[in-house]
Design an enzyme around this catalytic site. Structure first.
Site, PDB file in Angstrom:
ATOM      1  N   SER A 168       1.224  -1.273  -0.110  1.00 43.14           N
ATOM      2  CA  SER A 168       0.448   0.080  -0.130  1.00 43.14           C
ATOM      3  C   SER A 168       1.170   1.442  -0.213  1.00 43.14           C
ATOM      4  CB  SER A 168      -0.716   0.283   1.032  1.00 43.14           C
ATOM      5  OG  SER A 168      -0.727   1.273   1.804  1.00 43.14           O
ATOM      6  N   SER A 169       0.153   2.410  -0.664  1.00 43.62           N
ATOM      7  CA  SER A 169       1.433   3.457  -0.393  1.00 43.62           C
ATOM      8  C   SER A 169       0.928   4.294   0.484  1.00 43.62           C
ATOM      9  CB  SER A 169       0.571   4.517  -1.612  1.00 43.62           C
ATOM     10  OG  SER A 169      -1.335   5.229  -1.226  1.00 43.62           O
ATOM     11  N   CYS A 170       0.756   3.422   1.597  1.00 47.17           N
ATOM     12  CA  CYS A 170       0.778   4.252   2.972  1.00 47.17           C
ATOM     13  C   CYS A 170       2.391   3.820   3.537  1.00 47.17           C
ATOM     14  CB  CYS A 170      -0.128   3.838   4.556  1.00 47.17           C
ATOM     15  SG  CYS A 170      -0.192   1.395   4.350  1.00 47.17           S
ATOM     16  N   HIS A 184     -12.835   2.069   2.964  1.00 49.70           N
ATOM     17  CA  HIS A 184     -12.538   3.104   2.535  1.00 49.70           C
ATOM     18  C   HIS A 184     -13.174   4.158   1.592  1.00 49.70           C
ATOM     19  CE1 HIS A 184      -9.316   0.253   2.628  1.00 49.70           C
ATOM     20  NE2 HIS A 184      -8.082   1.722   2.969  1.00 49.70           N
ATOM     21  N   LYS A 187       3.532  -3.711   6.538  1.00 50.76           N
ATOM     22  CA  LYS A 187       3.795  -3.996   4.927  1.00 50.76           C
ATOM     23  C   LYS A 187       4.902  -3.673   4.299  1.00 50.76           C
ATOM     24  CE  LYS A 187      -0.114  -4.718   2.998  1.00 50.76           C
ATOM     25  NZ  LYS A 187      -0.777  -6.541   2.343  1.00 50.76           N
ATOM     26  N   TYR A 193      -0.622  -1.035  10.449  1.00 52.32           N
ATOM     27  CA  TYR A 193      -0.525  -0.960   8.989  1.00 52.32           C
ATOM     28  C   TYR A 193       0.491  -0.932   7.936  1.00 52.32           C
ATOM     29  CZ  TYR A 193      -3.363  -2.282   4.112  1.00 52.32           C
ATOM     30  OH  TYR A 193      -3.627  -3.311   2.911  1.00 52.32           O
TER      31      TYR A 193
END
Length: 313
Positions: free
Chosen positions: A108-110, A180, A141, A137
């Protein structure tokens, strides 16, 4: 990937996994292995080891994850970190131990820093502090993609990772508090339209900038990368385009057909001010997204309407 190769899609019932299943079928891959959560709990190491020893898939798409929006991430930090880290480590480790030829890890881009230079290049990973609301999270990742990198470096595996921007599309999660932003807005505006509500309240002030990728476009990229990319550095998956949350809400309201007033609750958090991925790497490899946002939102709303039970999840 050879058309007859055995391919395991972990998380095949989720939004990303089901899109990968559609894309594999579209491209003629038929030897697909799947397991439901009831059949295989990826958080149980013994079950995962047994599955890989018996099936020995040649290729793995690791799309399984515990996911959620701002509320879910912020209120269940420990759960998000533990579940994601355990399941990804179990799958990646067992894939390596059983001779998997190639694995793709979906992140994920987070994972990128809260105040990373925009647009965010793959190389900005771990250069500064993460966004606190989804730190758990993100750390899970990051651990998954780093484990893939370390296996490549130590054992010569061909394990790659892909970092998608915000995703939306068929089979999304429309839960009223755990979803989301796009599915949350679709549900909220749909219900407001049905109820004839004069206004809808949205979180924050609408100023954060976000990028959105239709999930079937991501699936197309995932299969493309399995056939065309090897490397330790992750690959960003996005459109390279952004809009404000305010613009997004107005667009969703238009697609749904809600004509009431949109109000903003500025006591609620905005999250990261801006999140735009640098997608030059995927473009250089020869891939580009196909679905524009308004078209994708119309497809998503049609999916929401045709699957009413999904709204209850």
């Amino acid at each position: 990937m050879e058309k007859e190769a055995k391919i395991y899609v972990a998380g095949h019932r989720g939004m990303v996994g089901s899109a990968i299943m559609r894309e594999l079928a579209r491209q003629g891959y038929a030897n697909i292995v799947t397991r439901t959560h009831a059949e295989l709990d990826l958080c149980r190491q013994d079950e995962v080891e047994r599955f890989f020893a018996e099936e020995k898939p040649e290729y793995v798409f690791l799309a399984a994850a515990k996911v959620g929006g701002i509320v879910a991430n912020a209120s269940a930090l420990a759960d998000f970190m533990y579940d994601n880290m355990i399941l990804e480590m179990n799958v990646i480790h067992s894939a390596w131990k059983n001779g998997c030829r190639k694995l793709q890890f979906l992140g994920s881009s987070c994972i990128y820093p809260r105040m990373a230079p925009q647009p965010m290049k793959e190389s900005c990973l771990l250069t500064s502090e993460l966004e606190k609301t989804n730190e758990a999270y993100a750390l899970a990742k990051i651990s998954g993609l780093k484990y893939c990198e370390f296996l490549n470096r130590q054992y010569g595996t061909d394990f790659i990772s892909v970092m998608p921007t915000n995703l939306y599309g068929p089979n999304d999660n429309y839960h009223p508090t755990h979803s989301h932003v796009v599915p949350a807005l679709i549900r909220r505006f749909h219900e407001a339209k049905i109820e004839g509500a004069p206004s809808v309240v949205c979180w924050g002030d609408g100023s954060p900038l976000r990028e959105f990728l239709y999930v079937d476009d991501l699936a197309n990229l995932c299969v493309f990368l399995m056939n065309n990319y090897s490397g330790n550095e992750t690959v960003n998956a996005g459109t390279g385009k952004e809009l404000s949350i305010k613009q997004l809400t107005e667009l969703v309201a238009k697609v749904v057909g809600y004509e009431g007033e949109i109000k903003w609750d500025t006591s609620k958090p905005n999250g990261t001010p801006r999140k735009l991925l640098d997608v030059s790497k995927s473009r250089e490899l020869g891939w580009c997204y196909k679905t524009e946002l308004e078209e994708g939102l119309r497809l998503s709303y049609a999916d929401f309407l045709s699957n009413p039970m999904r709204a209850e999840r």
